[in-house]
Design an enzyme around this catalytic site. Sequence first.
Site: not given
Length: 183
Positions: A42, A79
């Site tokens: 990701s 993230k």
Amino acid sequence: MEKKKKYIGHFISFIKLLIPSLVLLFIIRGFILIPVPIDGSSMEKNLSQGDMILMEKYTSIKRFDVIVFQLPDGEIYVKRVIGLPGDSIRYEDDQLYVNGEKTAEPFLKNNKSKQYDTNPYTTNFELSDLINQDILEEDSYFVLGDNRRMSKDSRSFGAVESKYIIGKAVFVYYPLKHIKFIN
């Protein structure tokens, strides 16, 4: 006999240096710079599967920092912070708007240059569509993965409360070819 005393003296000096060094190393590794593995794609092209990063706990979180957090389901995520408390966030035509103003994302340059189709890299959304609020709450952060098409992030699990943030990623130390500071 004199030689033996000399070696014993060197050994004691070594131990006197070793013990405080190990204690300092334990404190730094356990409380200041903590190793974290990257698991998943990701954050590709900026962080890769198998990278080992150092995370630190004691600085404030700013927009575009890469953070490590653990949600109530027990999963640990890495993230990028897109929205801070009090922000409104939206994407339109592959453009980020923070509080109604266009905001550049230079860290996506490599990712977007590799895309050869006409689909947007980040799909359109408004914060209110995702979390039923126009602005982020006082202790909430909106996070996205850099690999927007393959990331489970705030678009799926909502804003991240500050109590779930473990720390900020600061450095990739392994593999050696990936060594870098994380900006």
